[in-house]
Design an enzyme around this catalytic site. Structure first.
Site, PDB file in Angstrom:
ATOM      1  N   HIS A 231      -0.396  -4.057  -2.317  1.00  0.00           N
ATOM      2  CA  HIS A 231      -0.529  -3.609  -0.941  1.00  0.00           C
ATOM      3  C   HIS A 231      -1.390  -4.640  -0.222  1.00  0.00           C
ATOM      4  CE1 HIS A 231      -1.336  -1.203   2.560  1.00  0.00           C
ATOM      5  NE2 HIS A 231      -0.418  -0.354   2.162  1.00  0.00           N
TER       6      HIS A 231
ATOM      7  N   ARG B 250      -2.282  -1.584  11.120  1.00  0.00           N
ATOM      8  CA  ARG B 250      -1.627  -2.730  11.750  1.00  0.00           C
ATOM      9  C   ARG B 250      -0.546  -2.265  12.710  1.00  0.00           C
ATOM     10  NH1 ARG B 250       0.546  -5.273   6.994  1.00  0.00           N
ATOM     11  NH2 ARG B 250      -0.277  -3.478   5.887  1.00  0.00           N
TER      12      ARG B 250
END
Lengths: 556, 262
Positions: A327, A347
Site C-alpha cells: 500500500h 489522496r
C-alpha cells in the site's frame, strides 16, 4: 514527547512554503502529470519491490523448484523442520478429531463453525489467541452483490479487472457467487452492519468497483466480524475445541502422502502434541511479518507464512507468491503508528505527496503499485526523503490541503478515525502533513487450491490469505474479508464430506518431512537451512543479540 | 534470517527499532526491572528493544486487537494508569506490566433460542451487570475511551441499542473487568448485547434475503459458469464496457441499462 520534533517542524515549513501555490494549481485542476503507460512500466520494473531482481532468488527444492521468490520467502521454503522426523513416536495421538483447523482468524473460525454445524468434531490450533489475525485489522468493509442493480456477474468482472486478469477464474467465481450467502450468515449471527432505518444495507463504492457493494460495520468491519465469529465458536465448545498458543509446526501424512493430522507446539510449555485428524484445513494467513525487502507492514504479529512452509513440504504447489501488495501510504511517524494504513481516500480528497523540499514528485492517484514505486524512487534514488527520529524514511502526505480545498472541518468529517489516531499523539492532520512510505499489505499468492479449497494433497484444504489465485496479482478492497469467509466455509464443507467418507485407521508418519530433508541434502543446502516455520518474528535489537550468547540465529 | 541484509541498510526496517546515534535514552521499569530505552518508542517496542520477545501480549500492533492491555505507574505518583502497549509512548520512570490474559465471566448461550424478552435474557445471563456500583473505574481504565459505566447503565435500563453502539469500539482487552469492584465482566456482557441487538433489534435486509433465495435457487450458476469459461480477452472487454453506478445513486433504486445479468 508528542507531536512533531523541532527538526521535523523545521522541515514542515518547506511544505507549508509551497502549499499555497500547490493548492492554487489544484483548484484550477492542474496536477503533477501522470506517468505514461511506458513510464509506468519502467518505474515498476525499476522500483517496485516485486520487480527487483536482487533480493529475489530461485527456490532450490520442493514443488516450485526453480521458481523465483523474494529472499525472505525463499529462505523459509528451503528451511528444515524443527523436528527430527525419524526420532518421534507417532503411534499415540494426544488428540484425535474429525477436522483440524490450523489458524483461528476469520477463515479458520468460519471453517470451524461450518464443520461443527455439519456434525464434525473440530479442533482448532492457533499460534496466538483465538481471533489474532489480519481479519481484525480490515477496516474498509466487505463486498457482496446484494443490491437490485448488482449481481455476482458484475462483482466477478470487478475482481478479475482488479487482479489484472491473472486470477484463477473458478476461485473468483466462487468468491462472488457466495458473497450474498456470507452477508446473510453474518447478519443472522448478529453482526452490526451499517444499515438504513428499514434494514437496507448501506453500501459504498470501493477502488475498482462498478457497483456500490462495500458493506461496513463502522470503520472496524473486520474486528466486528471476527469478534462475532469468535463469540459464536465459544457458544459451541461441545464441538469446537480451541488450543491457543499452540501453532502447528508440521503436517502428518500417511503412507500415501495424504494429510492425516499435524504436530503442534505449545509455545509456553515447549511440549509437542500429536494430532490425528481425518481432514486438515490450513488457515494460517499471510506473510507480512517476513518484512519482504525490509518493508514495514500493516499485518498482524502472527503473519509469518507458517502454513505455506508446512504445506510446501507436504507437496502443495504455490502460485503467485512472488507478488506482494504494497500500500503506497503507510505511516512512518509517529513510531507507534508505523506501518498503519492511510486510506487512499486522503489522496482522493486532494492531498498531494511532496518530498523533503516540499516539491511534488508524482501524480497522487496512480495505481497502488505505481504510486508505491514513485515514493520508493523519491526516497532511495533521488535522496529527497524525510528521515524520522527513529531512522525511517518517507515523504510528506500533505493532508492540510484537504481543508483548504473543501472547507474547514473536512478532514475531521471525512477521516475521523485517522484524525483521532494522530490527535492521540498531538498531531492535527488537518493542520500538519503526515510522513508516509509504502507498507507491505497483502500476500497476493499462496497455496494452490480449487473452488472448494482443496489442495492437490488429499486431506489438506486451505482457506484465506494462505491460499493464492483468488485475487490474482492484485486484490481489491473489501474482498479479503469475503475471501476468508467464503473459502473458510467451502473448505470446511468439503473437509467434512471427506472426513465422513474416510475408512480405516489413520497411520500418521513424517515421511514427507524425511523426503524433504533428503531433497535439501541432495541440493547441498541442508546445513545452511534455517529452521521453519518461523512462528514468532524476531525484533530484538543488535545490542541485545550480541549478548545472547549461544543462541542460534533462530530462537530455540 | 533477514538480519544480514538489514545490517547493510542504514535505515530502520520492518518493526525493529534502530534509534539514531543521538537518541535520548530514558529509564523504564519493565515489571519492576530497570532498562534504558530510546524515548518516542511505544511501550511494546520499548519492551522489545529491552530484549523481550512477545508470545503473549502482542497482536495487531495497531490498537484494534486488545492483546496488549497494560498497567503502569510513574515513580512517585500514586495514580494507576492503563493503556494498550502498542499505543502508549514510554516516558521516563514508567513502571510497566502487561496483562497476559484476564479471566472473564462468559456464560454460553444459544442466540437462536433466547426467548422473547432481550432484557430478561441479559438479566439471566449477566445478573452481575445489575449490581454495578457506579464508581466509574471502568470508564477511566478503558484504553478506547469508551464510557463503559454508561453502557452498563444503559444495559440496566434495557436500552440495548444504546449499549450496543456505545460499546462498539471495544477491543475486548479486559482492562475494565480487571478493575471492577462489582466483579462485572463488562466487555463480555457488551459482546452479548451487541449480538443480541444485531440479531433481534436491527431490522433485517429484505433485499439480501431475496438475493440469497436467488443464489440458493441456482439463478446465477449458469451465467457464472459461462463467465469462467470465457476467453480472457472477452472478459477484459466486458470489464472495460461495464456501466458504473453513480456515486450518489439512491440506495436500491438504480438499475443498469443492460438488465440481462442481474
Amino acid at each position: 514527547m508528542t507531536g512533531y520534533t523541532p527538526e521535523l517542524r523545521e522541515l514542515i515549513k518547506k511544505v507549508e512554503a509551497t502549499r499555497p501555490q500547490r493548492v492554487e494549481r489544484a483548484r484550477k485542476g492542474e496536477h503533477f502529470p501522470a506517468l505514461t503507460m511506458e513510464e509506468r512500466k519502467q518505474w515498476l520494473n525499476k522500483y517496485h519491490p516485486d520487480f527487483k531482481s536482487e533480493e529475489r532468488s530461485k527456490v532450490r527444492v520442493g514443488p516450485n523448484k526453480d521458481a523465483v521468490f523474494p529472499d525472505e520467502v525463499r529462505v523459509l521454503l528451503e528451511s528444515r523442520s524443527r523436528l527430527d522426523p525419524s526420532g518421534i513416536d507417532l503411534s499415540k495421538a494426544d488428540y484425535s478429531t474429525d477436522v483440524l483447523v490450523i489458524g483461528a482468524g476469520g477463515a479458520g473460525t468460519a471453517a470451524a463453525l461450518t464443520a461443527e454445524q455439519a456434525g464434525c468434531k473440530v479442533l482448532v490450533a492457533t499460534k496466538l489467541r483465538h481471533g489474532d489475525a489480519n481479519t481484525v485489522m480490515a477496516e474498509g468493509g466487505i463486498q457482496g452483490a446484494d443490491q437490485e442493480g448488482d449481481s455476482p456477474y458484475y462483482h466477478y468482472l470487478d475482481v478479475m479487472g482488479g487482479g489484472h486478469f491473472t486470477n484463477q477464474p473458478d476461485l473468483a467465481s466462487a468468491l462472488t457467487h457466495d458473497a450474498p450467502l456470507i452477508l446473510y450468515w453474518l447478519e443472522s449471527l448478529g453482526v452490526l452492519f451499517d444499515k438504513l432505518p428499514d434494514g437496507r444495507m448501506k453500501v459504498r463504492h470501493g477502488g475498482g468497483t462498478c457497483r456500490k457493494r462495500m458493506h461496513s460495520a463502522g470503520d472496524m468491519t473486520g474486528a466486528e466480524i471476527m469478534r462475532v465469529l469468535m463469540d459464536e465458536a465459544r457458544n459451541r465448545t461441545e464441538g469446537i475445541k480451541v488450543l491457543e498458543f499452540s501453532p502447528a509446526v508440521e503436517l502428518l501424512t500417511d503412507k500415501s502422502g495424504h494429510v492425516v493430522g499435524a504436530v503442534l507446539y505449545n509455545l509456553e510449555t515447549k511440549e509437542y502434541y500429536i494430532i490425528r485428524a481425518k481432514a486438515v484445513i490450513m488457515a494460517t494467513g499471510g506473510f507480512g511479518r517476513l518484512h519482504i525487502q525490509g518493508f514495514a507492514t500493516t499485518n498482524h504479529y502472527g503473519a509469518t507464512a507458517d502454513g505455506i512452509v508446512m504445506a510446501y513440504r507436504a507437496g502443495v504447489e504455490l502460485q503467485d507468491l512472488e507478488s506482494t501488495q504494497y500500500h503506497p501510504t503507510g505511516v512512518v511517524y509517529p513510531e507507534q503508528n508505523v506501518g498503519l494504513l492511510i486510506t487512499e481516500k486522503v489522496r482522493g480528497l486532494g492531498a498531494q505527496l511532496t518530498n523533503v523540499d516540499g516539491s511534488e514528485f508524482c501524480f497522487p492517484l496512480e495505481p497502488r503499485d505505481v504510486e508505491s514505486s514513485c515514493i520508493i524512487r523519491e526516497c532511495l534514488d533521488s535522496g529527497k526523503a524525510v528521515t524520522t527520529p527513529t531512522g525511517r524514511v518517507g515523504v510528506w502526505l500533505d493532508s492540510p490541503m484537504i481543508d483548504m480545498l473543501h472547507g474547514e472541518g473536512t478532514v475531521r468529517k471525512e477521516l475521523p478515525a485517522k484524525h483521532i489516531q494522530f490527535k492521540r499523539y498531538d498531531i492535527d492532520i488537518s493542520k500538519f502533513p503526515m510522513i508516509v512510505y509504502p507498507t507491505l499489505h497483502y500476500q497476493n499468492g499462496g497455496l494452490k487450491i480449487n473452488e472448494w479449497g482443496e489442495t492437490a494433497v488429499p486431506g489438506l484444504y486451505s482457506a484465506g490469505e494462505v491460499s493464492g489465485g483468488v485475487h490474482g496479482k492484485n486484490r481489491l478492497m473489501g474482498n479479503s474479508l469475503l475471501d476468508v469467509l467464503v473459502f473458510g466455509r467451502r473448505s470446511a464443507m468439503r473437509a467434512v464430506e471427506y472426513a465422513k467418507g474416510l475408512k480405516g485407521d489413520l497411520v500418521p508418519t513424517l515421511n514427507h518431512v524425511k523426503a524433504f530433508h533428503e531433497e535439501l541434502k541432495k541440493a547441498g543446502i541442508m546445513d545452511e537451512a534455517c529452521v521453519g516455520p518461523m512462528l514468532i518474528p524476531d525484533y530484538s535489537p543488535d545490542h541485545v543479540k550480541k549478548r545472547q550468547w549461544g543462541v542460534a540465529t533462530l530462537r530455540e | 534470517m533477514a538480519d544480514e541484509k538489514n545490517k547493510l541498510k542504514p535505515l530502520a526496517t520492518g518493526d525493529r527499532t534502530i534509534p539514531p546515534e543521538d537518541a535520548k535514552m530514558i529509564p523504564v521499569f519493565i515489571m519492576g526491572r530497570e532498562y534504558t530505552v530510546p524515548e518516542t518508542l511505544t511501550v511494546m517496542k520499548a519492551v522489545e528493544y529491552a530484549g523481550y520477545t512477545y508470545v503473549r501480549g502482542c497482536g495487531c500492533r495497531g490498537g484494534i486487537c486488545g492483546a496488549c492491555a497494560t498497567f503502569y505507574r510513574f515513580i512517585g505518583d500514586y495514580k494507576l494508569r492503563a493503556g494498550l502497549a502498542c499505543q502508549t509512548i514510554v516516558e521516563p520512570n514508567m513502571i510497566i506490566v502487561q496483562l497476559p490474559f484476564f479471566p472473564a465471566n462468559r456464560p454460553g448461550y444459544d442466540l437462536e433460542n433466547l426467548g422473547g424478552d432481550p432484557h430478561e435474557a441479559l438479566r439471566s445471563l449477566y445478573p452481575e451487570v445489575f449490581k454495578c456500583v457506579g464508581c466509574g473505574t471502568c470508564t477511566r481504565t478503558c484504553p478506547m475511551d469508551i464510557d463503559v459505566m454508561d453502557y452498563i447503565a444503559l444495559m440496566k435500563r434495557g436500552d440495548l441499542k444504546g449499549a450496543a453502539y456505545k460499546s462498539f469500539d471495544c477491543v475486548l482487552c479486559g482492562l475494565c473487568a480487571s478493575r471492577c469492584p462489582a466483579q462485572i465482566s463488562q466487555f463480555t456482557a457488551a459482546m452479548f448485547v451487541r449480538r443480541l441487538y444485531g440479531k433481534t433489534g436491527l431490522p433485517r435486509a429484505a433485499h439480501l434475503e431475496k438475493r440469497v433465495e436467488e443464489v440458493k435457487g441456482g439463478k446465477y450458476e449458469k451465467v457464472m459458469k459461462e463467465l469462467v469459461a470465457k476467453d480472457m480477452e472477452e472478459v477484459k472487454k466486458l470489464y472495460v464496457d461495464r456501466e458504473r453506478e453513480p456515486d450518489l445513486a439512491e440506495p436500491g433504486k438504480w438499475l443498469p441499462e443492460d438488465k440481462k445479468y442481474l
